[in-house]
Design an enzyme around this catalytic site. Structure first.
Site, PDB file in Angstrom:
ATOM      1  N   ASN A 132      -4.233  38.920  95.748  1.00  0.00           N
ATOM      2  CA  ASN A 132      -4.087  40.092  94.860  1.00  0.00           C
ATOM      3  C   ASN A 132      -3.673  39.765  93.430  1.00  0.00           C
ATOM      4  O   ASN A 132      -4.143  40.417  92.498  1.00  0.00           O
ATOM      5  CB  ASN A 132      -3.158  41.136  95.500  1.00  0.00           C
ATOM      6  CG  ASN A 132      -1.755  40.628  95.706  1.00  0.00           C
ATOM      7  OD1 ASN A 132      -1.556  39.443  95.955  1.00  0.00           O
ATOM      8  ND2 ASN A 132      -0.784  41.504  95.604  1.00  0.00           N
ATOM      9  N   GLU A 230       7.345  35.585 100.459  1.00  0.00           N
ATOM     10  CA  GLU A 230       7.176  36.859  99.732  1.00  0.00           C
ATOM     11  C   GLU A 230       6.114  37.630 100.499  1.00  0.00           C
ATOM     12  O   GLU A 230       4.934  37.252 100.482  1.00  0.00           O
ATOM     13  CB  GLU A 230       6.707  36.612  98.290  1.00  0.00           C
ATOM     14  CG  GLU A 230       7.703  35.849  97.430  1.00  0.00           C
ATOM     15  CD  GLU A 230       8.894  36.675  96.983  1.00  0.00           C
ATOM     16  OE1 GLU A 230       9.032  37.834  97.399  1.00  0.00           O
ATOM     17  OE2 GLU A 230       9.717  36.130  96.224  1.00  0.00           O
ATOM     18  N   CYS A 264       2.080  44.239  96.161  1.00  0.00           N
ATOM     19  CA  CYS A 264       3.157  44.264  97.160  1.00  0.00           C
ATOM     20  C   CYS A 264       4.272  45.203  96.746  1.00  0.00           C
ATOM     21  O   CYS A 264       5.010  45.686  97.590  1.00  0.00           O
ATOM     22  CB  CYS A 264       3.687  42.856  97.372  1.00  0.00           C
ATOM     23  SG  CYS A 264       4.105  42.049  95.829  1.00  0.00           S
ATOM     24  N   GLU A 433      12.244  34.403  94.052  1.00  0.00           N
ATOM     25  CA  GLU A 433      11.501  33.654  93.037  1.00  0.00           C
ATOM     26  C   GLU A 433      11.951  34.143  91.659  1.00  0.00           C
ATOM     27  O   GLU A 433      12.653  35.136  91.538  1.00  0.00           O
ATOM     28  CB  GLU A 433      10.001  33.877  93.221  1.00  0.00           C
ATOM     29  CG  GLU A 433       9.515  33.356  94.569  1.00  0.00           C
ATOM     30  CD  GLU A 433       7.998  33.308  94.653  1.00  0.00           C
ATOM     31  OE1 GLU A 433       7.389  34.382  94.774  1.00  0.00           O
ATOM     32  OE2 GLU A 433       7.439  32.199  94.592  1.00  0.00           O
TER      33      GLU A 433
END
Ligand code: NAD
Length: 456
Positions: A132, A230, A264, A433
């Site tokens: 994505n 993630e 997300c 992150e």
């Protein structure tokens, strides 16, 4: 035998390129070369490593337009978004280029000598990315990992590998040592799994579905391999009756339909206080219909197609005939995987409310009071992102602390800044992150005690 994978332009359904898929022996070779390159890299002076990352950032900067156009063709991202993404990769590299010279350990007071800690690099890091946001998500792994003295292998997603492959070439052009940063295209079941099982890959940074992330974590456990995960999301956009309702409604489409909902952090559940629900829907309808869906190459386009035919079918499965559609936006007809922005008003236990759709489909639900809103927001195994709309500062803080989610924004829909930490609660992930501490997650702490002899 060499296998290949076709890369398709999702806005036209035309074949863009055929990409060779790396086999297991190819991965093993890449790991061996990365290992040798890492040893050299870690021996370089911190200022030299910093300069190399700045050079990489400069080369990316000189290719922002090329990378953006490539992402438009491969992923169908609107050109404005794609330019932002390529610029973000440059910024992430620039930000972490400051790290090699700042990764200082500690000197800890102890009896009988000197005690110091070192932040040692892990070695070779494997980064596995989803389709994505190919470039940006790769950079969140590779930039801080390189900065901390590691070598990096990136496996891009099968559908969208082109910009990541190009970044690998640009790293070489920028003068990064050969083999230090390699892009290894291929299947998840081959390249991804070999990253997980290879003993010389010391950490996996995985971004993708919770289903595959769970497998990666289980595989990594065999070697006590470090992981950052993630994963998916089903974030809530909570709209209280005391907020600026016009602004909440005008911005809500962009909190969920950005990147065609393939995000997300998409706020795919809008929770609206019952006494302003009807008014919100009146304001939300023109905002949804105003989203400009079309040719991703056109400057004014706000939303492009879905990434692939298979993904289009998955999203369409959530809006069967008879679905509780409140209203929909527009989408082109003809070739391309187009899906219009779609607003549903289902019951709370419907699968459109509980499952990650990963497309331009949003559910809107009423709630009664603050505690109900919090309970509804938390009624999901995910916990990645979310928004809170209220003019009441105390409520904003109470709800921000109560929602079990890694990234919240009040009166906006921002989730990602390279200088602040990003990641999920619950099944949305493990670790963080970005932000100032990211390089530390690519190091081991080593403690060294040096005895000091008493003078006689
Ligand atoms: P996916 O899990 O299908 O694939 C992700 C990557 O894993 C791909 O590169 C794939 O080839 C690889 N892979 C597949 N099987 C593997 C295996 N057995 N071992 C190792 N690697 C394997 O996810 P996707 O469909 O590409 O991406 C969409 C998902 O990613 C959504 O759930 C979305 O929420 C999530 N996502 C999360 C974040 C975040 O930061 N939390 C960001 C973007 C996307």
């Amino acid at each position: 035998m060499t296998t290949t994978s076709d890369v398709i332009n999702p806005a036209t359904e035309e074949l863009l390129r055929t990409v060779e898929q790396t086999d297991e022996a190819g991965v093993d070779d890449a790991v061996a070369r990365a290992r040798a390159a890492q040893r050299q890299w870690a021996r370089q002076a911190p200022a030299e490593r910093a300069a190399a990352l700045r050079a990489f950032a400069a080369v990316v900067d000189a290719h922002v337009e090329e990378l953006a156009q490539l992402e438009v063709a491969n992923s169908g991202h609107p050109i404005g978004n794609a330019r932002w993404e390529a610029g973000h990769v440059r910024d992430v590299l620039q930000y972490y280029s400051a790290s090699p010279e700042r990764l200082s350990g500690k000197q800890i007071p102890v009896a009988g000598g000197l005690d110091v800690t070192f932040n040692e690099p892990l070695g070779v890091v494997g980064v596995i990315t989803p389709w994505n946001f190919p470039m940006t998500i790769a950079s969140w792994g590779f930039a801080p990992a390189l900065a901390a003295g590691n070598a990096v292998l990136v496996k891009p997603a099968e559908w969208t590998p082109l910009t990541t492959i190009r970044l690998g070439e640009l790293a070489v052009e920028a003068g990064l040592p050969a083999d230090l940063f390699q892009v290894v295209p291929g299947r998840g079941s081959v390249v991804g799994e070999r990253f997980v099982s290879h003993p010389d890959v010391r950490k996996i940074v995985f971004t993708g579905s919770t289903e595959v992330g769970t497998r990666v974590m289980a595989g990594a456990a065999q070697q006590v391999k470090r992981v950052t995960l993630e994963l998916g999301g089903k974030s809530a956009n909570i709209v209280f009756d005391d907020c600026d309702l016009e602004r909440a409604a005008a911005t809500a489409p962009y909190g969920v339909f950005d990147n065609s909902g393939q995000d997300c952090c998409a706020r795919s559940r809008i929770l609206v206080q019952r006494n302003v629900f009807d008014r919100f829907m009146e304001l939300f309808e023109p905002a949804v219909k105003g989203v400009v869906v079309g040719d991703p190459r056109a400057e004014g386009t706000e939303m492009g197609p879905l990434v692939s035919k298979a993904h289009w079918e998955s999203v369409a499965g959530y809006v069967p005939d008879g679905a509780p559609v409140a209203f929909r936006g527009d989408a082109p007809t003809g070739p391309g995987y187009w899906f219009p922005p779609t607003v549903l008003t289902p019951p709370r236990d419907d699968r459109t409310v509980t499952e990650e759709i990963f497309g331009p489909v949003v559910t809107v639900l009423p709630f009664d009071h603050e505690a109900d809103a919090i309970a509804l927001a938390n009624d999901t195994p995910y916990g990645l992102s979310g928004s809170i709309w209220t003019e009441n500062v105390s409520r904003a803080l109470r709800v921000s602390r109560a929602v079990e989610s890694g990234n919240l924004s009040v009166n906006s829909h921002s989730s990602v800044r390279y200088s602040t930490p990003f990641g999920g609660f619950k099944q949305s992930g493990l670790g963080r992150e970005l932000g100032p501490d990211a390089p530390l997650s690519f190091t081991e702490t080593k403690n060294v005690f040096i005895a000091v002899q008493e003078e006689h």
